[in-house]
Enzyme design. Structure first.
Site, PDB file in Angstrom:
ATOM      1  N   HIS A  18       0.856  -1.188   0.000  1.00 27.46           N
ATOM      2  CA  HIS A  18       0.000   0.000   0.000  1.00 27.46           C
ATOM      3  C   HIS A  18       0.891   1.236   0.000  1.00 27.46           C
ATOM      4  O   HIS A  18       2.101   1.150   0.253  1.00 27.46           O
ATOM      5  CB  HIS A  18      -0.905  -0.011   1.226  1.00 27.46           C
ATOM      6  CG  HIS A  18      -2.016  -1.005   1.141  1.00 27.46           C
ATOM      7  ND1 HIS A  18      -3.119  -0.948   1.958  1.00 27.46           N
ATOM      8  CD2 HIS A  18      -2.212  -2.085   0.337  1.00 27.46           C
ATOM      9  CE1 HIS A  18      -3.938  -1.927   1.662  1.00 27.46           C
ATOM     10  NE2 HIS A  18      -3.403  -2.646   0.682  1.00 27.46           N
ATOM     11  N   GLU A  33       1.283   3.764   2.058  1.00 27.56           N
ATOM     12  CA  GLU A  33       1.978   4.035   3.314  1.00 27.56           C
ATOM     13  C   GLU A  33       3.084   3.008   3.554  1.00 27.56           C
ATOM     14  O   GLU A  33       4.183   3.361   4.011  1.00 27.56           O
ATOM     15  CB  GLU A  33       0.989   4.011   4.487  1.00 27.56           C
ATOM     16  CG  GLU A  33      -0.099   5.064   4.401  1.00 27.56           C
ATOM     17  CD  GLU A  33      -1.360   4.605   3.668  1.00 27.56           C
ATOM     18  OE1 GLU A  33      -2.407   5.237   3.871  1.00 27.56           O
ATOM     19  OE2 GLU A  33      -1.305   3.629   2.889  1.00 27.56           O
ATOM     20  N   SER A  55      -7.299   7.968   3.348  1.00 26.73           N
ATOM     21  CA  SER A  55      -7.352   7.483   4.728  1.00 26.73           C
ATOM     22  C   SER A  55      -6.777   6.067   4.820  1.00 26.73           C
ATOM     23  O   SER A  55      -7.097   5.208   3.999  1.00 26.73           O
ATOM     24  CB  SER A  55      -8.805   7.503   5.210  1.00 26.73           C
ATOM     25  OG  SER A  55      -8.870   7.182   6.568  1.00 26.73           O
ATOM     26  N   CYS A  73      -5.910   2.219   5.617  1.00 25.00           N
ATOM     27  CA  CYS A  73      -6.620   0.981   5.943  1.00 25.00           C
ATOM     28  C   CYS A  73      -6.129   0.463   7.299  1.00 25.00           C
ATOM     29  O   CYS A  73      -5.224   1.030   7.904  1.00 25.00           O
ATOM     30  CB  CYS A  73      -6.373  -0.065   4.853  1.00 25.00           C
ATOM     31  SG  CYS A  73      -4.685  -0.727   4.884  1.00 25.00           S
ATOM     32  N   CYS A 115      -2.293  -0.464   7.366  1.00 22.59           N
ATOM     33  CA  CYS A 115      -1.427   0.715   7.457  1.00 22.59           C
ATOM     34  C   CYS A 115      -1.603   1.431   8.795  1.00 22.59           C
ATOM     35  O   CYS A 115      -0.628   1.925   9.368  1.00 22.59           O
ATOM     36  CB  CYS A 115      -1.702   1.637   6.281  1.00 22.59           C
ATOM     37  SG  CYS A 115      -1.284   0.880   4.687  1.00 22.59           S
TER      38      CYS A 115
END
Length: 149
Positions: free
Chosen positions: A55, A57, A80, A82, A85
């Site tokens: 992902h 992040e 935002s 998940c 993360c």
């Protein structure tokens, strides 16, 4: 309230997201900074690298390498985070997260706040628009990214 530094790093997170979109991936970008010093930047690489946990992040944090401490850092993300993360944010003790948008995906802001993380939602229109475009164009890929059938 977004500072000038926050705005600068959110633009960089957006550019990472846009680059990911242009590569055929999910448009989610992230930046790690300490004050006005850029530590790392990354983007969702699930499609490009065939890595299910890459992902935005996670890619950013991987590129940051080992850090002795995250206590003075801010993580900027175009969407935002998940739960995966968010858990990593807690694990690493990142105290502040600036989220460009949570319109298209309401992540885990409450989970983070309950654990002492300062959360700022920017409601950044370019990030909202890019993610909405992606969701409209590639709904199957989006569902895969957020683990929905």
């Amino acid at each position: 309230m977004l500072t000038e530094t926050d705005q600068k790093f959110l633009r960089l997170a957006y550019q990472e997201a846009k680059d990911g979109y242009d590569e055929g991936g999910c448009p989610i970008g992230s930046v790690l900074a300490e004050g006005d010093k850029l530590i790392a930047q990354g983007r969702n690489q699930r499609v490009q690298g065939g890595d299910p946990i890459a992902h935005g992040e996670m890619d950013c944090l991987r590129k940051a390498g080992r850090q002795k401490s995250y206590k003075n850092m801010t993580l900027y993300t175009s969407l935002s985070p998940c739960m995966m993360c968010s858990g990593t944010i807690i694990q690493f003790g990142i105290p502040r997260v600036v989220i460009a948008e949570n319109t298209n995906f309401g992540g885990n802001e409450d989970f983070l706040r309950e654990r002492g993380v300062e959360i700022i939602i920017a409601n950044d229109q370019p990030c909202i628009d890019l993610m909405q475009r992606f969701i409209t164009e590639k709904p199957e890929l989006w569902a895969e990214d957020i683990a929905e059938d």
